[in-house]
Design an enzyme around this catalytic site. Structure first.
Site, PDB file in Angstrom:
ATOM      1  N   SER A 229      10.379  -0.340   6.017  1.00  0.00           N
ATOM      2  CA  SER A 229      11.782  -0.481   5.627  1.00  0.00           C
ATOM      3  C   SER A 229      12.662   0.063   6.739  1.00  0.00           C
ATOM      4  O   SER A 229      12.264   0.964   7.477  1.00  0.00           O
ATOM      5  CB  SER A 229      12.011   0.325   4.360  1.00  0.00           C
ATOM      6  OG  SER A 229      13.384   0.590   4.202  1.00  0.00           O
TER       7      SER A 229
ATOM      8  N   LYS B 109       6.547   5.875   4.956  1.00  0.00           N
ATOM      9  CA  LYS B 109       6.463   4.621   5.716  1.00  0.00           C
ATOM     10  C   LYS B 109       6.213   4.891   7.201  1.00  0.00           C
ATOM     11  O   LYS B 109       5.481   4.135   7.863  1.00  0.00           O
ATOM     12  CB  LYS B 109       7.749   3.795   5.520  1.00  0.00           C
ATOM     13  CG  LYS B 109       7.887   3.229   4.112  1.00  0.00           C
ATOM     14  CD  LYS B 109       6.809   2.198   3.826  1.00  0.00           C
ATOM     15  CE  LYS B 109       6.929   1.560   2.463  1.00  0.00           C
ATOM     16  NZ  LYS B 109       5.867   0.580   2.194  1.00  0.00           N
TER      17      LYS B 109
HETATM   18  O1  GFB Z   1      20.706  -0.734  -2.087  1.00  0.00           O
HETATM   19  P1  GFB Z   1      20.864   0.709  -2.231  1.00  0.00           P
HETATM   20  O2  GFB Z   1      20.487   1.322  -3.533  1.00  0.00           O
HETATM   21  O3  GFB Z   1      20.031   1.457  -1.155  1.00  0.00           O
HETATM   22  O4  GFB Z   1      22.406   1.106  -1.973  1.00  0.00           O
HETATM   23  P2  GFB Z   1      20.173   1.951   0.374  1.00  0.00           P
HETATM   24  C1  GFB Z   1      23.149   0.590  -0.908  1.00  0.00           C
HETATM   25  C2  GFB Z   1      24.586   1.033  -0.980  1.00  0.00           C
HETATM   26  O5  GFB Z   1      25.209   0.390  -2.107  1.00  0.00           O
HETATM   27  C3  GFB Z   1      24.806   2.530  -1.180  1.00  0.00           C
HETATM   28  C4  GFB Z   1      25.912   1.320  -2.868  1.00  0.00           C
HETATM   29  O6  GFB Z   1      25.927   2.922  -0.403  1.00  0.00           O
HETATM   30  C5  GFB Z   1      25.115   2.609  -2.665  1.00  0.00           C
HETATM   31  O7  GFB Z   1      25.907   3.748  -3.010  1.00  0.00           O
HETATM   32  N1  GFB Z   1      26.025   0.870  -4.260  1.00  0.00           N
HETATM   33  C6  GFB Z   1      27.185   0.533  -4.869  1.00  0.00           C
HETATM   34  C7  GFB Z   1      25.049   0.732  -5.165  1.00  0.00           C
HETATM   35  N2  GFB Z   1      26.986   0.217  -6.150  1.00  0.00           N
HETATM   36  C8  GFB Z   1      25.648   0.321  -6.366  1.00  0.00           C
HETATM   37  C9  GFB Z   1      24.836   0.113  -7.524  1.00  0.00           C
HETATM   38  O8  GFB Z   1      25.297  -0.221  -8.611  1.00  0.00           O
HETATM   39  N3  GFB Z   1      23.494   0.290  -7.343  1.00  0.00           N
HETATM   40  C10 GFB Z   1      22.958   0.666  -6.154  1.00  0.00           C
HETATM   41  N4  GFB Z   1      21.618   0.820  -6.065  1.00  0.00           N
HETATM   42  N5  GFB Z   1      23.725   0.901  -5.051  1.00  0.00           N
HETATM   43  C11 GFB Z   1      17.628   2.166  -0.022  1.00  0.00           C
HETATM   44  C12 GFB Z   1      16.644   3.273   0.180  1.00  0.00           C
HETATM   45  O9  GFB Z   1      18.797   2.635   0.557  1.00  0.00           O
HETATM   46  O10 GFB Z   1      17.325   0.963   0.636  1.00  0.00           O
HETATM   47  C13 GFB Z   1      15.258   2.803   0.199  1.00  0.00           C
HETATM   48  O11 GFB Z   1      16.910   4.278  -0.752  1.00  0.00           O
HETATM   49  C14 GFB Z   1      15.043   1.520   0.959  1.00  0.00           C
HETATM   50  O12 GFB Z   1      14.449   3.820   0.724  1.00  0.00           O
HETATM   51  C15 GFB Z   1      16.044   0.484   0.570  1.00  0.00           C
HETATM   52  O13 GFB Z   1      15.096   1.739   2.341  1.00  0.00           O
HETATM   53  C16 GFB Z   1      15.914  -0.794   1.347  1.00  0.00           C
HETATM   54  O14 GFB Z   1      20.323   0.803   1.298  1.00  0.00           O
HETATM   55  O15 GFB Z   1      21.182   3.028   0.514  1.00  0.00           O
END
Ligand code: GFB
Length: 323
Positions: free
Chosen positions: A111, A144
């Site tokens: 990732s 990872k």
């Molecule tokens: O996709 P996401 O959960 O993961 O969140 P990451 C990306 C961004 O979207 C963050 C915002 O800035 C979140 O705060 N966001 C806004 C939200 N609304 C929402 C919501 O309703 N749900 C979620 N989930 N996010 C992950 C890693 O990071 O990405 C993993 O934690 C992995 O390890 C994955 O690498 C691909 O991109 O921040």
């Protein structure tokens, strides 16, 4: 150039997940006849004895390791134990069993969160371990990184061809729509859809909306995996013992979470208010991958972000109607 016979025994670990299921679909479409799969119930990849017994019996020749404990920012932050422990167990068992049982080629999926939080952009493969990691997903990222290091170790010490593919944020068919554990795109699709059918109620988006994310449709990632696995020259040079066996797979462009919500709203038909909850974490400010290495080999993404969101939304609606 193709080094993958249509009757090769290819084990897709994690074939029920979003990435593994896309890989399985594509292998079947391309006419691979001996694809091996096991559900978690049939084979627990955290159990070394079970993994060894499976390899001894089925004798896979190639492996695509798409099995992992994955989740969005909240899940990563809430379950650090599962994210570091399960990933270390799964990858250690499968990569070492692969070597012990004479597997020629292995693709390990990582990732983009393995790269430093404040990384120079776009992120080139050699920026790995040049700075501190993002705290919200450090346990996952460290696991990872250990997997990449393992692939390199087997290549160096035993002449294996184990390649680590680092995808950007992935979305698409079979995504996770549970709001506590999902990534941002499926969460936004669900939130906008539910708000729309409830009379255009306001939608709450986590964080400030400022972070940038690069999103790739899962079928494009599946194509990249099979494309690399089947290319003798690419596999030989990417897994040469003198360098880390790592290659980025991304879309090549990113956008802010604010822009992403706008796009999802358009596709879904949500016209209500959007509220940003800055009490929730933003995570990494930006993680745009440099995809120069894989595009030079001849792969490029085919599905635009809008098309991908439309496909995902249709698939989401379908599962809602058939639940
Ligand atoms: O996709 P996401 O959960 O993961 O969140 P990451 C990306 C961004 O979207 C963050 C915002 O800035 C979140 O705060 N966001 C806004 C939200 N609304 C929402 C919501 O309703 N749900 C979620 N989930 N996010 C992950 C890693 O990071 O990405 C993993 O934690 C992995 O390890 C994955 O690498 C691909 O991109 O921040």
């Amino acid at each position: 150039m193709t080094g993958l016979a249509k009757d090769a025994r290819i084990f897709v670990a994690g074939h029920r997940g979003m990435v593994g299921s896309a890989i399985l679909r594509l292998l079947q479409q391309q006419g691979y006849r001996n694809v091996l799969t096991r559900t978690r119930k049939e084979l627990d990849l955290c159990d070394r004895h079970a993994v060894d017994a499976f390899f001894a019996k089925e004798k896979p020749e190639h492996i695509i390791l798409a099995a992992a404990k994955v989740g969005g920012i909240f899940a990563n932050n809430s379950y650090p134990v599962e994210f570091v422990r399960d990933n270390l167990l799964i990858q250690t068992n499968v990569i070492d069993a692969a070597y012990q049982h004479g597997v020629k080629r292995l693709i390990f999926l990582g990732s983009s969160c393995i790269y430093p939080r404040e990384c120079k952009q776009p992120i080139r493969e050699e920026y790995l371990l040049t700075g501190p990691l993002e705290p919200t997903n450090r346990p996952y990222a460290v696991a990872k990184i250990a997997g990449i290091e393992m692939c390199w170790a087997y290549n160096r010490q035993h002449g294996a061809q184990y390649l680590a593919i680092m995808p950007t944020n992935i979305y698409g068919l079979n995504d996770n729509y549970d709001l506590d554990t999902s990534h941002v795109l499926p969460a936004l699709i669900r939130k906008c859809h539910e708000a729309k059918i409830n009379g255009q109620k306001p939608v709450t988006v986590w964080g400030t909306g400022v972070p940038l994310r690069e999103l790739l449709y899962v079928d494009d990632l599946a194509e990249a995996c099979i494309f690399l696995l089947a290319d003798d020259n690419a596999m030989t040079s990417l897994t040469a013992p003198e360098h880390l066996p790592i290659i980025n797979v991304g879309y090549g462009e990113d956008l802010s979470i604010r822009e992403l919500v706008k796009l999802v709203s358009e596709v879904v038909g949500f016209t209500g208010e959007i509220i940003f909850d800055s009490e929730k974490p933003d995570g990494t400010p930006r993680k745009l991958l440099d995809i120069g290495k894989i595009t030079a080999l001849g792969w490029k993404p085919k599905v635009s972000l809008r098309e991908g969101i439309e496909e995902s939304y249709h698939a989401y609606l379908f599962t809602q109607h058939h639940a």
